[in-house]
Structure formats: structure tokens, C-alpha cells
Enzyme design. Structure first.
Site, PDB file in Angstrom:
ATOM      1  CE  LYS A  41      -3.034  -2.412   3.212  1.00  0.00           C
ATOM      2  NZ  LYS A  41      -3.357  -2.531   4.653  1.00  0.00           N
ATOM      3  CG  ASP A 101      15.141  -0.907   5.195  1.00  0.00           C
ATOM      4  OD1 ASP A 101      16.104  -0.221   5.510  1.00  0.00           O
ATOM      5  OD2 ASP A 101      14.576  -1.702   5.987  1.00  0.00           O
ATOM      6  CE  LYS A 129      14.872   3.603   6.795  1.00  0.00           C
ATOM      7  NZ  LYS A 129      14.202   2.544   7.610  1.00  0.00           N
ATOM      8  CG  PHE A 150      10.252   2.814  11.636  1.00  0.00           C
ATOM      9  CD1 PHE A 150      10.562   1.581  11.081  1.00  0.00           C
ATOM     10  CD2 PHE A 150       8.941   3.274  11.553  1.00  0.00           C
ATOM     11  CE1 PHE A 150       9.585   0.815  10.453  1.00  0.00           C
ATOM     12  CE2 PHE A 150       7.952   2.507  10.933  1.00  0.00           C
ATOM     13  CZ  PHE A 150       8.286   1.273  10.396  1.00  0.00           C
ATOM     14  CB  ILE A 151      10.843   6.851   7.276  1.00  0.00           C
ATOM     15  CG1 ILE A 151      12.382   6.875   7.320  1.00  0.00           C
ATOM     16  CG2 ILE A 151      10.280   8.072   6.573  1.00  0.00           C
ATOM     17  CD1 ILE A 151      13.002   8.087   7.893  1.00  0.00           C
ATOM     18  CG  ASP A 157       2.774   0.757   7.442  1.00  0.00           C
ATOM     19  OD1 ASP A 157       3.618   0.558   6.551  1.00  0.00           O
ATOM     20  OD2 ASP A 157       2.380  -0.135   8.221  1.00  0.00           O
ATOM     21  NE  ARG A 163      -0.493   1.797   4.911  1.00  0.00           N
ATOM     22  CZ  ARG A 163       0.549   1.002   4.644  1.00  0.00           C
ATOM     23  NH1 ARG A 163       1.590   1.456   3.996  1.00  0.00           N
ATOM     24  NH2 ARG A 163       0.534  -0.253   5.049  1.00  0.00           N
TER      25      ARG A 163
END
Ligand code: IMP
Ligand code: MG
Length: 175
Positions: A41, A101, A129, A150-151, A157, A163
Site C-alpha cells: 500500500k 531499505d 536508505k 524508522f520513517i 506506515d 500513511r
């Protein structure tokens, strides 16, 4: 206890950068049409915004891939939950991701999609990242490089929340 979120990239900065990416992509695909694959999503917000600034003809399809559970760390497993609805053979495909990531999800997905013989396939990610990469993946278009935090926001999310944040933030520990 509420989560704390620190703004990393403002709404204005994100929108400006997406506009630039749209212009760059439009130039590089001039004379062609582009088939966007939105990875659900997380990429939905980025895909919609980016598509508005692409001036060559655009079609869009969606795929759902899962590599993460509900927490902040990877479960290590990649699976296709919902496949594309159209074939991609002989099409110019641009895969749109929210964040690369470890690269695990994308390296798997790109290999799988290449087997369907698109005319070309490239990857565009809003966030990267690079320090976290364990699986090499070619990323053609990057919105922003971000630190190993942690984004959340712009589709990203934490346990399905945040989100819809219009900026990109760093999620802090609960206080
Ligand atoms: P990768 O396979 O490790 O590259 O993970 C990619 C996916 O992990 C992304 O599409 C995100 O859904 C999720 N992810 C990785 N880092 C973050 C983050 O900082 N915030 C939220 N989701 C993340
Ligand atoms: Mg996620």
C-alpha cells in the site's frame, strides 16, 4: 502513550522533489508511454502525486507484496499477495516504491517482473536508505536519501498508521 514524530522532510520539500522527478521522467521517456506499477500500500500516495507530473501517456497497475509484519523490523519473507491485473510484456515499465531499505523486496520483485519480458523496466523510489542495503538493486530515480531511522508518512506506515501524513517524519519511541 502517543508516538512522537519529528519532521524530516516538509510537505513543500516532498512535493517540490516529486515535481522534479516527474519532469525528469517525462524527459527521459519522451515519445514513449509509461506503465507505472504501484507497490501497495505504501506507494499509493507517491504514485498518484508523481503521475500528475508525468507528461507522457501513463497507465497504472497495482501489486501487493509483503515483506514486513506489523512491527519495525523485517520478517524476512517476501510474497505476492495480489498480482498485477495486466500483462507487462513489451511495455516500458516504471516500478514505484515508497522506500528501498534492505533491497530484499525489490530485488525479488524486479527479477520476477523481468521474467515477464517488459521492453524496459526501471525503479523509482521516494526514499532510499542506502546504508541498509543487503540485496543490491538498481534504483534509477530517488526522491531523497534518508538516515537509518524508522520513517512514516507519504504512504509509509507503522502498524498501518501514519500513511496519510503529508510530511515525512521520523517515528520516535513511545514516551
Ligand atoms: P526492504 O525489502 O527491506 O527494502 O523493505 C522495503 C519495505 O519495507 C518498504 O516497502 C516498506 O514497506 C518497509 N519499510 C522499510 N523501511 C521502512 C521505514 O523506515 N518505515 C516504514 N516502512 C519501512
Ligand atoms: Mg510497510
Amino acid at each position: 502513550m502517543a508516538d512522537t514524530i519529528k519532521v524530516l522532510i516538509s510537505e513543500e520539500q516532498v512535493k517540490e522533489r516529486i515535481k522534479e522527478l516527474g519532469a525528469q521522467i517525462s524527459k527521459e521517456y519522451e515519445g514513449k508511454s509509461l506503465h507505472l506499477i504501484c507497490i501497495l500500500k505504501g506507494s499509493i500516495f507517491f504514485t498518484c502525486e508523481l503521475a500528475r507530473y508525468i507528461t507522457v501517456p501513463v497507465t497504472i497497475d497495482f501489486i501487493t507484496v509483503s515483506s514486513y509484519g506489523n512491527g519495525k523490523t523485517s520478517t524476512g519473507k517476501v510474497s505476492i499477495i495480489r498480482d498485477l491485473t495486466e500483462g507487462i510484456q513489451a511495455r516500458d515499465v516504471l516500478v514505484i516504491e515508497d522506500i528501498v531499505d534492505t533491497g530484499r523486496t525489490l530485488s525479488y520483485l524486479m527479477e520476477m517482473l523481468k521474467e515477464r519480458k517488459p521492453a524496459s523496466i526501471k525503479l523509482c523510489t521516494l526514499l532510499d536508505k542506502p546504508n541498509r542495503r543487503t540485496h543490491p538493486v538498481d534504483v534509477e530515480y530517488v526522491g531523497f536519501e534518508v538516515p537509518d531511522e524508522f520513517i512514516v508518512g507519504w504512504g509509509l506506515d507503522y502498524a498501518q498508521n501514519y500513511r496519510n501524513l503529508p510530511y515525512i517524519g521520523i517515528l520516535g519511541d513511545e514516551e
